[in-house]
Design a protein around this motif. Structure first.
Motif, short mmCIF file in Angstrom:
data_model
loop_
_atom_site.label_atom_id
_atom_site.label_comp_id
_atom_site.label_asym_id
_atom_site.label_seq_id
_atom_site.Cartn_x
_atom_site.Cartn_y
_atom_site.Cartn_z
N GLY A 1 0.81 -1.21 0.00
CA GLY A 1 0.00 0.00 0.00
C GLY A 1 0.84 1.26 0.00
O GLY A 1 0.52 2.24 -0.67
N TYR A 2 1.95 1.23 0.72
CA TYR A 2 2.85 2.39 0.79
C TYR A 2 3.47 2.69 -0.57
O TYR A 2 3.68 3.86 -0.93
CB TYR A 2 3.96 2.11 1.81
N THR A 3 3.73 1.65 -1.35
CA THR A 3 4.33 1.82 -2.68
C THR A 3 3.37 2.49 -3.65
O THR A 3 3.79 3.29 -4.50
CB THR A 3 4.76 0.45 -3.24
N LEU A 4 2.07 2.19 -3.50
CA LEU A 4 1.09 2.67 -4.48
C LEU A 4 0.37 3.95 -4.06
O LEU A 4 -0.18 4.64 -4.92
CB LEU A 4 0.05 1.57 -4.74
N ALA A 5 0.33 4.24 -2.77
CA ALA A 5 -0.49 5.36 -2.29
C ALA A 5 0.35 6.40 -1.55
O ALA A 5 1.38 6.06 -0.95
CB ALA A 5 -1.61 4.84 -1.39
N LYS A 6 -0.13 7.64 -1.60
CA LYS A 6 0.52 8.72 -0.88
C LYS A 6 -0.29 9.20 0.32
O LYS A 6 0.18 10.00 1.11
CB LYS A 6 0.77 9.90 -1.82
N ARG A 7 -1.51 8.69 0.45
CA ARG A 7 -2.38 9.01 1.59
C ARG A 7 -2.57 7.75 2.43
O ARG A 7 -2.67 6.64 1.89
CB ARG A 7 -3.73 9.54 1.13
N PHE A 8 -2.65 7.94 3.75
CA PHE A 8 -2.72 6.78 4.63
C PHE A 8 -4.00 5.98 4.42
O PHE A 8 -3.98 4.74 4.48
CB PHE A 8 -2.61 7.22 6.09
N ASP A 9 -5.13 6.65 4.19
CA ASP A 9 -6.38 5.92 4.03
C ASP A 9 -6.34 5.03 2.80
O ASP A 9 -6.82 3.89 2.82
CB ASP A 9 -7.57 6.88 3.98
N ARG A 10 -5.74 5.52 1.70
CA ARG A 10 -5.61 4.69 0.50
C ARG A 10 -4.61 3.56 0.72
O ARG A 10 -4.81 2.43 0.25
CB ARG A 10 -5.17 5.55 -0.68
N MET A 11 -3.55 3.87 1.42
CA MET A 11 -2.56 2.84 1.76
C MET A 11 -3.22 1.71 2.55
O MET A 11 -2.98 0.53 2.29
CB MET A 11 -1.43 3.49 2.58
N LEU A 12 -4.07 2.08 3.49
CA LEU A 12 -4.77 1.09 4.32
C LEU A 12 -5.71 0.23 3.48
O LEU A 12 -5.76 -0.99 3.63
CB LEU A 12 -5.54 1.81 5.42
#
Length: 273
Positions: free
Chosen positions: A215-226
């Motif tokens: 998730g960290y690789t693909l997203a820059k926002r925590f909610d999207r990462m989650l």
């Protein structure tokens, strides 16, 4: 063709132990994915590895004392975390070095104990999990622990996020960093105990790190990462259980392998962007 696809999915679910395995794998997977996002932000990847290996001597001692194995695993995991913190605060040794010394020493101690103790517990099941062979008691235990941890994370999600992202700011706004620190360690130990039935103490670190880093690789926002982490974990648990049934492979490693593939795909996508 359509009937064959339906049968491919329906056949495993006709067995109660497969239904049980799928439920546990998905519930534990969601909790591991949720916690992994916080661990990645905090930089505690090695801490998860340390505690997951350090629970082995606690399991053996709990068996000798005829108490639930989960209690021994929890005490051993917390002892490892406290020992790491004490050595780091009272020496010039860096935290990652301390973790390596403590968890490898405790894991070796657990292996020595296990080799000397005559028991009906098979070492391979503890090391690599036995998702398809868990008892009804272990099934309930894993679900209760996982759901309890998930509830605590949901209640304290904002405090934990601020602590993992910026401990100095968390202290400034009045949060007790020490409570959050050891609270996160307790949650980590409980999740490891819950996931131990799925993939064992060796591979559990992958369930605690891979979804979060994907998730960290693909997203820059925590909610999207989650969301990405949870989706990855659910998909891996689902396909891992079904593929292990049809291809006669170990369920835990199959789940971890799919998660690793998801990370490689996410890494490739991030590079293409």
């Amino acid at each position: 063709m359509f009937d064959a696809i339906i049968n491919w999915f329906a056949e495993p679910l006709s067995y109660p132990f497969m239904q049980q395995a799928l439920i546990v794998a998905m519930v534990v997977g969601v909790v591991c994915a949720t916690l992994s996002c916080y661990l990645v932000l905090k930089g505690w990847s090695l801490m998860g590895d340390a505690i997951s290996h350090a629970v082995l001597p606690g399991i053996v001692i709990a068996y000798l004392l005829a108490i639930p194995l989960a209690i021994g695993a929890f005490v051993s995991g917390i002892f490892c975390a406290v020992a790491v913190g004490y050595l780091k605060d009272n020496s010039r040794i860096k935290e990652d070095t301390v973790m390596g010394i403590v968890f490898s020493g405790m894991f070796a101690f657990g292996l020595v104990l296990f080799a000397k103790v005559q028991s009906d517990q098979h070492l391979m099941h503890i090391l690599f999990g036995d998702l398809l062979g868990i008892t009804a008691e272990e099934f309930r235990q894993s679900l209760w622990i996982a759901l309890t941890v998930l509830l605590v994370i949901l209640i304290k999600r904002k405090d934990l996020l601020l602590y993992c992202f910026d401990p100095s700011h968390a202290r400034t706004v009045g949060l007790n960093n020490k409570v959050l620190h050891y609270g996160l360690l307790v949650l980590l130990a409980l999740v490891i105990i819950s996931a131990m039935q799925v993939v064992g103490v060796i591979l559990v670190v992958a369930m605690l790190i891979t979804p979060g880093i994907t998730g960290y690789t693909l997203a820059k926002r925590f909610d999207r990462m989650l969301l990405i982490a949870i989706a990855t974990s659910l998909m891996s648990a689902f396909w891992g259980v079904f593929l292990s049934f049809h291809f006669n492979v170990a369920t835990g490693p199959a789940i971890i392998l799919i998660q690793a593939c998801c990370f490689l795909i996410s890494f490739a996508i991030s590079k293409l962007r």
